[in-house]
Design an enzyme around this catalytic site. Sequence first.
Site, PDB file in Angstrom:
ATOM      1  N   ASN A 100       0.803  -1.225   0.000  1.00 65.99           N
ATOM      2  CA  ASN A 100       0.000   0.000   0.000  1.00 65.99           C
ATOM      3  C   ASN A 100       0.838   1.278   0.000  1.00 65.99           C
ATOM      4  OD1 ASN A 100      -2.557   1.625   1.006  1.00 65.99           O
ATOM      5  ND2 ASN A 100      -0.965   1.973   2.545  1.00 65.99           N
ATOM      6  N   TYR A 173       2.316   9.997 -10.948  1.00 64.40           N
ATOM      7  CA  TYR A 173       1.338   9.247 -10.152  1.00 64.40           C
ATOM      8  C   TYR A 173       0.449   8.421 -11.087  1.00 64.40           C
ATOM      9  CZ  TYR A 173      -1.832   8.106  -6.328  1.00 64.40           C
ATOM     10  OH  TYR A 173      -2.584   7.419  -5.395  1.00 64.40           O
ATOM     11  N   ALA A 175       1.050   7.534 -14.176  1.00 61.75           N
ATOM     12  CA  ALA A 175       1.854   6.523 -14.891  1.00 61.75           C
ATOM     13  C   ALA A 175       2.202   5.363 -13.970  1.00 61.75           C
ATOM     14  CB  ALA A 175       3.126   7.170 -15.442  1.00 61.75           C
ATOM     15  N   LYS A 177       0.608   4.322 -11.240  1.00 60.48           N
ATOM     16  CA  LYS A 177      -0.570   3.522 -10.876  1.00 60.48           C
ATOM     17  C   LYS A 177      -1.096   2.748 -12.088  1.00 60.48           C
ATOM     18  CE  LYS A 177      -0.733   4.543  -6.481  1.00 60.48           C
ATOM     19  NZ  LYS A 177      -0.539   3.523  -5.442  1.00 60.48           N
TER      20      LYS A 177
HETATM   21  N1  LIG Z   1      -5.725   9.230  -0.792  1.00 57.95           N
HETATM   22  C1  LIG Z   1      -6.169   8.993  -1.999  1.00 57.95           C
HETATM   23  O1  LIG Z   1      -6.972   9.764  -2.552  1.00 57.95           O
HETATM   24  C2  LIG Z   1      -5.725   7.756  -2.727  1.00 57.95           C
HETATM   25  C3  LIG Z   1      -6.464   7.351  -3.840  1.00 57.95           C
HETATM   26  C4  LIG Z   1      -6.064   6.220  -4.529  1.00 57.95           C
HETATM   27  C5  LIG Z   1      -4.974   5.509  -4.107  1.00 57.95           C
HETATM   28  N2  LIG Z   1      -4.261   5.927  -3.021  1.00 57.95           N
HETATM   29  C6  LIG Z   1      -3.113   5.132  -2.624  1.00 57.95           C
HETATM   30  O2  LIG Z   1      -3.304   4.679  -1.310  1.00 57.95           O
HETATM   31  C7  LIG Z   1      -2.035   4.344  -0.751  1.00 57.95           C
HETATM   32  C8  LIG Z   1      -1.941   4.927   0.648  1.00 57.95           C
HETATM   33  O3  LIG Z   1      -1.896   6.340   0.564  1.00 57.95           O
HETATM   34  P1  LIG Z   1      -2.752   7.289   1.508  1.00 57.95           P
HETATM   35  O4  LIG Z   1      -3.695   8.011   0.634  1.00 57.95           O
HETATM   36  O5  LIG Z   1      -3.258   6.539   2.661  1.00 57.95           O
HETATM   37  O6  LIG Z   1      -1.640   8.359   1.920  1.00 57.95           O
HETATM   38  P2  LIG Z   1      -0.738   8.489   3.224  1.00 57.95           P
HETATM   39  O7  LIG Z   1       0.324   9.462   2.884  1.00 57.95           O
HETATM   40  O8  LIG Z   1      -1.595   8.756   4.408  1.00 57.95           O
HETATM   41  O9  LIG Z   1      -0.106   7.035   3.402  1.00 57.95           O
HETATM   42  C9  LIG Z   1       0.992   6.602   2.645  1.00 57.95           C
HETATM   43  C10 LIG Z   1       1.989   5.957   3.594  1.00 57.95           C
HETATM   44  O10 LIG Z   1       3.054   5.402   2.801  1.00 57.95           O
HETATM   45  C11 LIG Z   1       4.262   5.659   3.488  1.00 57.95           C
HETATM   46  N3  LIG Z   1       5.390   5.641   2.571  1.00 57.95           N
HETATM   47  C12 LIG Z   1       5.758   6.587   1.673  1.00 57.95           C
HETATM   48  N4  LIG Z   1       6.901   6.252   1.074  1.00 57.95           N
HETATM   49  C13 LIG Z   1       7.263   5.055   1.585  1.00 57.95           C
HETATM   50  C14 LIG Z   1       8.378   4.200   1.382  1.00 57.95           C
HETATM   51  N5  LIG Z   1       9.346   4.528   0.523  1.00 57.95           N
HETATM   52  N6  LIG Z   1       8.451   3.044   2.082  1.00 57.95           N
HETATM   53  C15 LIG Z   1       7.479   2.715   2.986  1.00 57.95           C
HETATM   54  N7  LIG Z   1       6.423   3.513   3.241  1.00 57.95           N
HETATM   55  C16 LIG Z   1       6.313   4.661   2.545  1.00 57.95           C
HETATM   56  C17 LIG Z   1       4.054   7.041   4.095  1.00 57.95           C
HETATM   57  O11 LIG Z   1       4.979   7.304   5.144  1.00 57.95           O
HETATM   58  C18 LIG Z   1       2.607   6.956   4.559  1.00 57.95           C
HETATM   59  O12 LIG Z   1       2.510   6.491   5.891  1.00 57.95           O
HETATM   60  C19 LIG Z   1      -0.988   4.883  -1.719  1.00 57.95           C
HETATM   61  O13 LIG Z   1      -0.495   3.824  -2.526  1.00 57.95           O
HETATM   62  C20 LIG Z   1      -1.785   5.847  -2.566  1.00 57.95           C
HETATM   63  O14 LIG Z   1      -1.219   6.020  -3.828  1.00 57.95           O
HETATM   64  C21 LIG Z   1      -4.621   7.039  -2.318  1.00 57.95           C
END
Ligand SMILES: NC(=O)c1ccc[n+]([C@@H]2O[C@H](COP(=O)([O-])OP(=O)(O)OC[C@H]3O[C@@H](n4cnc5c(N)ncnc54)[C@H](O)[C@@H]3O)[C@@H](O)[C@H]2O)c1
Length: 288
Positions: A100, A173, A175, A177
């Site tokens: 994730n 982002y 690209a 995903k």
């Molecule tokens: N928030 C949205 O709208 C959304 C939508 C679709 C997908 N996502 C995806 O959901 C996932 C979680 O993101 P989120 O929205 O909860 O954001 P978030 O920033 O709250 O959580 C992301 C977490 O990933 C950790 N992280 C970042 N780089 C890292 C690394 N190199 N190694 C280990 N951990 C790392 C961060 O410290 C953070 O705790 C991501 O893959 C994001 O792309 C988010």
Amino acid sequence: MDTLRIDRRVVLVTGAASGIGHAIARACAVEGATVHLADVSDAVHEAAEKLAGAGGGIGSEVGSGSVASHVCDVTDPAAVRALVDDVVTASGRLDVAFLNAGVNGVPSPLQPGGAIDEIPFEAWRRVMDVNLDGLFHCLQHCARVMKRQRSGSIVVTASTAGLRAEPRVSYPYVASKSAVVGLVRQAALELARFGVRVNALAPGPVVTNIGGPGPRPEAAVAEWENSVPMRRWGRPDDVTGLALLLASDDSSWMTGGIHVVDGGASALTQVPSDALPAPIPTPDSGTD
Ligand SMILES: NC(=O)c1ccc[n+]([C@@H]2O[C@H](COP(=O)([O-])OP(=O)(O)OC[C@H]3O[C@@H](n4cnc5c(N)ncnc54)[C@H](O)[C@@H]3O)[C@@H](O)[C@H]2O)c1
């Protein structure tokens, strides 16, 4: 069926210090799984402590599960190998991996510095490193263990931004995903005969550090909300029901799927026209 069958399972969640990953880790702890939270940030330790009241206790068995935390940068293949080995050493196996961890932090094509001819290569690389290469490292090492076990469920956090062009989200982002979707399908194909399933969650806009209104202008926030038929941003907990289903045996014949959870946003065939920039007049059109 009272609960999804995930109790007593050994679960790893990357990017578990906050947002969607933390909500998934919490849901697994509540269901009685043994949960290993991993994150690049050492806030992961505090995040794990918060789960103590949710079903798991730090280092101690509570119900059928427990909680542990690991600092791990998914862009470092040696660190990912060590993480997966640590989980197996501590808990004996790895049943479920929520891959994730993700980042963005790069302007969209609609913002200054976000156009294709403006993005610095380093910014592109930073996002691809975490979202794509980091996932690759995690997939490799989780697959190594799960192939040997002849069982496992891998659930990757993709994004609806990987399913179509999205002008409000950065190039790397979108690209990364999009590539994640291909990686999930390809891994599902290979791993099916080993009894290992691979699926993706594709959330729409969720309020976290990456998504959410944040410092966006009011009009942009309203425009995002208007692009969701349910007329609100998602919350991390909106994703956990699907996450638990994909992790559990209740989805035992599901693999290679990209499962959208987005308040209906991708049911629309296009983003609302107010999200698209106006045409730029050509130099010889005489309209500038
Ligand atoms: N928030 C949205 O709208 C959304 C939508 C679709 C997908 N996502 C995806 O959901 C996932 C979680 O993101 P989120 O929205 O909860 O954001 P978030 O920033 O709250 O959580 C992301 C977490 O990933 C950790 N992280 C970042 N780089 C890292 C690394 N190199 N190694 C280990 N951990 C790392 C961060 O410290 C953070 O705790 C991501 O893959 C994001 O792309 C988010």
